[in-house]
Scaffold this active site. Structure first.
Site, short mmCIF file in Angstrom:
data_model
loop_
_atom_site.label_atom_id
_atom_site.label_comp_id
_atom_site.label_asym_id
_atom_site.label_seq_id
_atom_site.Cartn_x
_atom_site.Cartn_y
_atom_site.Cartn_z
N THR A 18 27.88 -59.61 -31.45
CA THR A 18 29.25 -59.37 -31.01
C THR A 18 29.85 -58.23 -31.81
O THR A 18 29.70 -58.17 -33.03
CB THR A 18 30.11 -60.63 -31.18
OG1 THR A 18 29.58 -61.68 -30.37
CG2 THR A 18 31.56 -60.37 -30.76
N PHE A 36 33.24 -56.25 -33.04
CA PHE A 36 34.65 -56.43 -33.32
C PHE A 36 35.27 -55.08 -33.68
O PHE A 36 34.60 -54.23 -34.26
CB PHE A 36 34.87 -57.39 -34.49
CG PHE A 36 34.39 -58.79 -34.25
CD1 PHE A 36 35.26 -59.78 -33.84
CD2 PHE A 36 33.05 -59.12 -34.45
CE1 PHE A 36 34.82 -61.07 -33.61
CE2 PHE A 36 32.60 -60.42 -34.23
CZ PHE A 36 33.49 -61.39 -33.81
#
Length: 284
Positions: free
Chosen positions: A178, A180
């Site tokens: 992921t 960010f």
């Protein structure tokens, strides 16, 4: 931060303590205190109102694509991107103290995480149970105190809620990651340096034939690598399309400056959202 603002030492994120967003905060800013928020809107608003210095916002996942609605929130936030961080999503089976893997009959987590470790759950005959989110599921497991119920979450969640790791890294995909972005009230325009930089920006093309094609041409002819180009509708219109783009380099780099100048000619609006160092993850 301006001189009139009081630094809080807090970094906001969406989710509960122990979420992967919390892990991102701890990895990138170990000296800041986490400020959990129920929604992305709340995490961004905390920074806007000065209740947090920074916001750690998930924007995309290597398996599931971009996070819904986040790019709609960015231009309206008034914040700027000052950094990026990547978290390798390792899923762990967490049980109450003293529990063993063979005791577990059910595993609770967010539906997305449940889908990412089907092979492990099937192999051990464990029934998936949908929870509100990963860290919240870990907390619920700790509160229930039942050895037959485990949670699927980060090791950080296990640490926070006093759970034992019964099995590590049980995810089906070994490259699930992921990304960010770090949001701040004011974007700092760092000087060009030897360290690779990224530039994120929003634009809308003018209503002329082949405008997008022509706008993108400047990046190709100047040898600027565009790492992202995403479109989405704005203002509830099927004709008003906004683009979010990211390129390698700094706006003061001659090639990037020429490309942006050419882009501006074919756009009705252009806004730099952030200039920041490229994550080490990209350089590995």
């Amino acid at each position: 931060m301006t001189g009139t603002q009081t630094k809080t030492g807090l970094i906001s994120f969406q989710g509960e303590l122990g979420a992967y967003s919390h892990q991102a905060c701890r990895e990138m800013y170990p000296n800041m205190e986490p400020f959990p928020c129920a929604t992305f809107e709340a995490a961004i608003e905390a920074v806007r109102k000065g209740n947090a210095d920074l916001g750690m916002i998930a924007v995309e996942n290597s398996t599931y694509g971009r996070v819904a609605d986040v790019h709609q929130l960015l231009p309206e936030s008034g914040l700027r991107i000052v950094g990026e961080h990547f978290v390798r999503v390792h899923i762990n089976l967490l049980g109450v103290p003293g529990a063993k893997l063979e005791d577990v009959r059910e595993a609770m987590s967010h539906t997305v995480l449940l889908g990412q470790c089907r092979e492990f759950l099937n192999a051990y005959g464990i029934t998936p149970v949908t929870g509100a989110d990963t860290a919240g599921s870990a907390r619920a497991v700790a509160e229930k105190g039942n050895a037959a119920l485990a949670g699927l979450a980060s090791e950080l969640a296990g640490e926070i809620y006093g759970l034992d790791v019964l099995a590590r890294h049980i995810e089906d995909a070994q490259n699930n990651t992921t990304r960010f972005i770090v949001m701040a009230p004011e974007g700092l325009m760092p000087e060009p340096s030897a360290r690779p930089m990224m530039t994120s920006f929003l634009f809308r093309v003018r209503n002329i034939p082949a405008a997008l094609y022509k706008a993108m041409g400047g990046f190709a002819t100047n040898g600027v690598n565009m790492t992202k180009l995403e479109s989405y509708m704005t203002d509830g219109s099927f004709t008003a399309t906004q683009f979010f783009a990211e390129v390698d380099g700094h706006p003061d780099d001659p090639a990037v400056a020429r490309a942006l100048e050419e882009l501006e000619y074919f756009t009705s609006s252009l806004e730099i959202l952030g200039v920041y160092p490229k994550s080490k993850f990209r350089l590995e």
